[in-house]
Design an enzyme around this catalytic site. Structure first.
Site, PDB file in Angstrom:
ATOM      1  N   HIS A 159       0.832  -1.202   0.000  1.00 44.93           N
ATOM      2  CA  HIS A 159       0.000   0.000   0.000  1.00 44.93           C
ATOM      3  C   HIS A 159       0.869   1.256   0.000  1.00 44.93           C
ATOM      4  O   HIS A 159       0.631   2.185  -0.787  1.00 44.93           O
ATOM      5  CB  HIS A 159      -0.906   0.001   1.235  1.00 44.93           C
ATOM      6  CG  HIS A 159      -1.717   1.249   1.390  1.00 44.93           C
ATOM      7  ND1 HIS A 159      -2.961   1.418   0.809  1.00 44.93           N
ATOM      8  CD2 HIS A 159      -1.461   2.414   2.049  1.00 44.93           C
ATOM      9  CE1 HIS A 159      -3.429   2.614   1.106  1.00 44.93           C
ATOM     10  NE2 HIS A 159      -2.541   3.242   1.861  1.00 44.93           N
ATOM     11  N   GLU A 160       1.875   1.300   0.859  1.00 50.77           N
ATOM     12  CA  GLU A 160       2.753   2.474   0.911  1.00 50.77           C
ATOM     13  C   GLU A 160       3.570   2.598  -0.371  1.00 50.77           C
ATOM     14  O   GLU A 160       3.845   3.704  -0.839  1.00 50.77           O
ATOM     15  CB  GLU A 160       3.672   2.391   2.137  1.00 50.77           C
ATOM     16  CG  GLU A 160       2.944   2.368   3.466  1.00 50.77           C
ATOM     17  CD  GLU A 160       1.969   3.527   3.631  1.00 50.77           C
ATOM     18  OE1 GLU A 160       2.201   4.616   3.059  1.00 50.77           O
ATOM     19  OE2 GLU A 160       0.953   3.348   4.326  1.00 50.77           O
ATOM     20  N   HIS A 204       1.671   4.434  -2.885  1.00 55.59           N
ATOM     21  CA  HIS A 204       1.776   5.898  -2.796  1.00 55.59           C
ATOM     22  C   HIS A 204       3.026   6.398  -3.519  1.00 55.59           C
ATOM     23  O   HIS A 204       2.997   7.442  -4.177  1.00 55.59           O
ATOM     24  CB  HIS A 204       1.832   6.329  -1.333  1.00 55.59           C
ATOM     25  CG  HIS A 204       0.512   6.251  -0.619  1.00 55.59           C
ATOM     26  ND1 HIS A 204      -0.643   6.763  -1.158  1.00 55.59           N
ATOM     27  CD2 HIS A 204       0.175   5.716   0.583  1.00 55.59           C
ATOM     28  CE1 HIS A 204      -1.644   6.550  -0.316  1.00 55.59           C
ATOM     29  NE2 HIS A 204      -1.181   5.919   0.745  1.00 55.59           N
ATOM     30  N   HIS A 225       3.167   8.968  -6.726  1.00 58.63           N
ATOM     31  CA  HIS A 225       4.031  10.150  -6.805  1.00 58.63           C
ATOM     32  C   HIS A 225       4.863  10.127  -8.079  1.00 58.63           C
ATOM     33  O   HIS A 225       5.010  11.149  -8.762  1.00 58.63           O
ATOM     34  CB  HIS A 225       4.942  10.193  -5.573  1.00 58.63           C
ATOM     35  CG  HIS A 225       5.723  11.450  -5.449  1.00 58.63           C
ATOM     36  ND1 HIS A 225       6.930  11.517  -4.785  1.00 58.63           N
ATOM     37  CD2 HIS A 225       5.501  12.712  -5.919  1.00 58.63           C
ATOM     38  CE1 HIS A 225       7.390  12.755  -4.834  1.00 58.63           C
ATOM     39  NE2 HIS A 225       6.550  13.494  -5.516  1.00 58.63           N
TER      40      HIS A 225
END
Length: 224
Positions: free
Chosen positions: A93-94, A97, A101
């Site tokens: 999940h991270e 991110h 980006h």
């Protein structure tokens, strides 16, 4: 409105308990390939062609986050070193991110742009409203209005966060399957962890919106 706010707060408490319980359950389920959260995050970044994001260990429990300012993906120790199904879901999940980006995902860019305003708003809103309520003059009403505008900024940030989090979870699930980090029997556990985490953001958004509407209602009555 007050009853709805109470119900929303109960939902928030449930969501927090649910994410903790779900995470703890699947934190005890080891993925069959034995990958740790840090290994999965690193390999996913490499597979995405991202070589300027560092993966670091951070203290605390469920403190995992991606910092776009420093291009740092920080994983809590229980995720960084763990080969559990829950850890892989959180790490993926991270990483989602970080990929957002890298590809210029619009809602993430908007959230980053809005963060300073929302951060200031969350700190200044209630003090301004409280001070404004001490006065019956026009200046008091003006302070309340400014406070509500600050609070509204923090609410907008909370709403912008929802698509960012949902998209990161969707990316995480796809990558875990496509890159064979989890097999079909393990994916559902990872999905449950991510869905439980998503519910906390939904609950927070509902509470924030209801609080804003309640403040607007109170301000409207004061200004009459």
């Amino acid at each position: 409105m007050f009853i709805l706010l109470i119900l929303a707060m109960i939902l928030t408490l449930y969501a927090q308990a649910n994410v903790s319980g779900t995470y703890n359950k699947y934190a005890n389920v080891r993925n069959k390939r034995g990958y740790t959260g840090a290994q999965v995050a690193t390999m996913m970044l490499q597979n995405a062609g991202i070589h300027d994001v560092s993966v670091e260990r951070v203290g605390g429990n469920l403190t995992d986050h991606y910092d776009p300012r420093t291009k740092t993906l920080r994983l809590s120790q229980n995720v960084y070193d763990s080969p559990s199904v829950a850890a892989l879901g959180v790490a993926a999940h991270e990483t989602g991110h970080a990929i957002q980006h890298d590809v210029g995902y619009g809602p993430l860019a908007l959230r980053s742009l809005f963060y300073p305003i929302a951060n200031l708003g969350s700190k200044m809103a209630m003090p301004l409203i409280f001070i404004g309520m001490l006065f019956s003059s026009h200046s008091g009403y003006l302070m309340i209005q400014i406070g509500i505008l600050f609070f509204a900024a923090s609410v907008v940030f909370t709403l912008i966060t929802l698509p960012v989090e949902f998209d990161a979870s969707a990316r995480a699930t796809d990558l875990l399957v496509e890159q064979n980090f989890l097999d079909e029997s393990e994916v559902e556990g990872s999905k449950k962890v991510l869905r439980a985490a998503a519910l906390t953001y939904v609950a927070a958004a509902i509470v924030a919106v209801l609080q804003l509407l309640r403040l607007i209602g109170i301000f409207g009555r004061r200004s009459d």
